[in-house]
Design an enzyme around this catalytic site. Structure first.
Site, PDB file in Angstrom:
ATOM      1  N   LYS A  54       0.841  -1.201   0.000  1.00 10.91           N
ATOM      2  CA  LYS A  54       0.000   0.000   0.000  1.00 10.91           C
ATOM      3  C   LYS A  54       0.875   1.250   0.000  1.00 10.91           C
ATOM      4  O   LYS A  54       0.638   2.183  -0.767  1.00 10.91           O
ATOM      5  CB  LYS A  54      -0.929  -0.003   1.232  1.00 10.91           C
ATOM      6  CG  LYS A  54      -2.088  -0.975   1.065  1.00 10.91           C
ATOM      7  CD  LYS A  54      -2.851  -1.209   2.366  1.00 10.91           C
ATOM      8  CE  LYS A  54      -3.919  -2.279   2.128  1.00 10.91           C
ATOM      9  NZ  LYS A  54      -4.551  -2.775   3.345  1.00 10.91           N
ATOM     10  N   GLN A  98      -4.884  -1.366   9.534  1.00  9.29           N
ATOM     11  CA  GLN A  98      -4.829  -2.706   8.926  1.00  9.29           C
ATOM     12  C   GLN A  98      -5.477  -3.742   9.859  1.00  9.29           C
ATOM     13  O   GLN A  98      -5.101  -3.868  11.019  1.00  9.29           O
ATOM     14  CB  GLN A  98      -3.357  -3.079   8.651  1.00  9.29           C
ATOM     15  CG  GLN A  98      -3.167  -4.400   7.944  1.00  9.29           C
ATOM     16  CD  GLN A  98      -3.669  -4.390   6.505  1.00  9.29           C
ATOM     17  OE1 GLN A  98      -3.468  -3.440   5.763  1.00  9.29           O
ATOM     18  NE2 GLN A  98      -4.360  -5.454   6.115  1.00  9.29           N
ATOM     19  N   ASP A 121     -11.061   3.100   3.951  1.00  5.79           N
ATOM     20  CA  ASP A 121     -11.378   1.668   3.901  1.00  5.79           C
ATOM     21  C   ASP A 121     -12.899   1.463   3.863  1.00  5.79           C
ATOM     22  O   ASP A 121     -13.372   0.352   3.639  1.00  5.79           O
ATOM     23  CB  ASP A 121     -10.794   0.969   5.139  1.00  5.79           C
ATOM     24  CG  ASP A 121     -10.130  -0.346   4.793  1.00  5.79           C
ATOM     25  OD1 ASP A 121     -10.073  -0.679   3.588  1.00  5.79           O
ATOM     26  OD2 ASP A 121      -9.685  -1.051   5.715  1.00  5.79           O
TER      27      ASP A 121
END
Ligand code: NDP
Length: 296
Positions: A54, A98, A121
């Site tokens: 990422k 994450q 997200d």
């Protein structure tokens, strides 16, 4: 019929180029570049690889990448304090924590601490609510990636199509169904309690399988010509004693019936990070009251 292969790798590469162009246009307009902060707690090797990829792709797209690595015994209050600092940081447009987090941490509480305008997200309940209400907001990356592939494959012609989504998770099934509904499909959500699943799937012009069961969707479940999106990622034993990746769809069998199909790997998977970059650019624009980039 032999299904056309929907090449997610190629589409994602094109999307990353468009995001890069969008970042340059943003820079020309504002004098700054979007920033993505990724928080990794603990030392799970798979998560570390995702976070590295990422960060690398964020920088390649011309954006700022801020990585925060915390030890696995980080206290909930310390993690939330970091999220709050990132919420207040003007150089940060997107925040991604994450997942999964170590067991002692409350994932819902941590995700809920993120400012929804920076929730790249798309997992905050406000993001889910905005999607369900048809309000502008950030959509989680894998569902957004599925939708981009479907639109591209069907040339945007989705109105009135029968769509069946197998799986109703918050991460994939529910947002995909909302996106298809917003695109005027007639949507059925199937799950583990659905009766006669094969019959339900057989009426679909668009099938999205997000189940986590290797090769569950068979050729005789699929309407000839249907567009089949396989979100599943399952590791199964291979002939050489190692493992191989398969999706939730029996790709070989279904390819003989479907009109188009995503492979596993190389279908939905590569879209996820590209959509994260897309969301970071959109978050940066939205936060400054700029309209959606017309490139997308
Ligand atoms: P979840 O386990 O959260 O949800 C699975 C869903 O499938 C549930 O709604 C469940 O129903 C349903 N289901 C389970 N068994 C059956 C069955 N026999 N018939 C019909 N429905 C069934 O998984 P996720 O949504 O998080 O992920 C789904 C798959 O997608 C996984 O393989 C995952 O690895 C993959 N994935 C891939 C991503 C990518 O980037 N390509 C990203 C995210 C996920 P019920 O609600 O009734 O239990």
């Amino acid at each position: 019929m032999t299904a056309a292969i929907i090449d997610g790798k190629e589409f994602a590469a094109g999307l990353r180029v468009r995001v890069g162009e969008g970042v340059q246009a943003f820079k020309a307009e504002t004098g700054s570049v979007p920033g993505l902060a990724v928080v990794l707690v603990g030392d799970d090797p798979a998560s570390a690889v995702y976070v590295r990829n990422k960060g690398k792709q964020t920088v390649e797209a011309g954006m700022n990448s801020f990585e925060h690595k915390l030890p696995s015994d980080t206290a909930q209050a310390d993690l939330i304090a970091l999220v709050e600092r990132l919420n207040a940081d003007e150089s940060v447009d997107g925040i991604l924590v994450q997942l999964p987090l170590p067991g002692h941490l409350d994932e819902l509480a941590v995700v809920s601490a993120i400012n929804p305008d920076k929730d790249v997200d798309g997992l905050h309940v406000v993001s889910a609510g905005r999607l369900a209400s048809g309000l502008p907001g950030l959509v989680s990356c894998t569902p957004l990636g599925c939708m981009m592939l479907i639109r591209d494959t069907l040339n945007g012609d989705l109105a009135g199509k029968e769509a069946v989504v197998i799986g109703r998770s918050i991460l994939v099934g529910k947002p995909v169904a909302q996106l298809l509904l917003a695109a005027n499909c007639t949507v059925t959500m199937a799950h583990s309690r659905t009766r006669d699943l094969a019959d339900v799937v057989r009426r679909a012009d668009i099938v999205v399988a997000a189940v986590g069961r290797p090769e569950m969707v068979k050729a005789d479940w699929v309407k000839p010509g249907a567009c089949v999106i396989d979100v599943g990622i399952n590791r199964v034993p291979a002939a050489d004693g190692k493992t191989r990746l398969v999706g939730d769809v029996d790709t070989a069998g279904v390819s003989a019936v479907a009109g188009s199909i995503t492979p596993v790997p190389g279908g939905v998977g590569p879209m996820t990070i590209a959509c994260l970059l897309h969301n970071t650019l959109q978050a940066a624009r939205m936060r400054r009251g700029m309209p959606q980039d017309r490139r997308f």
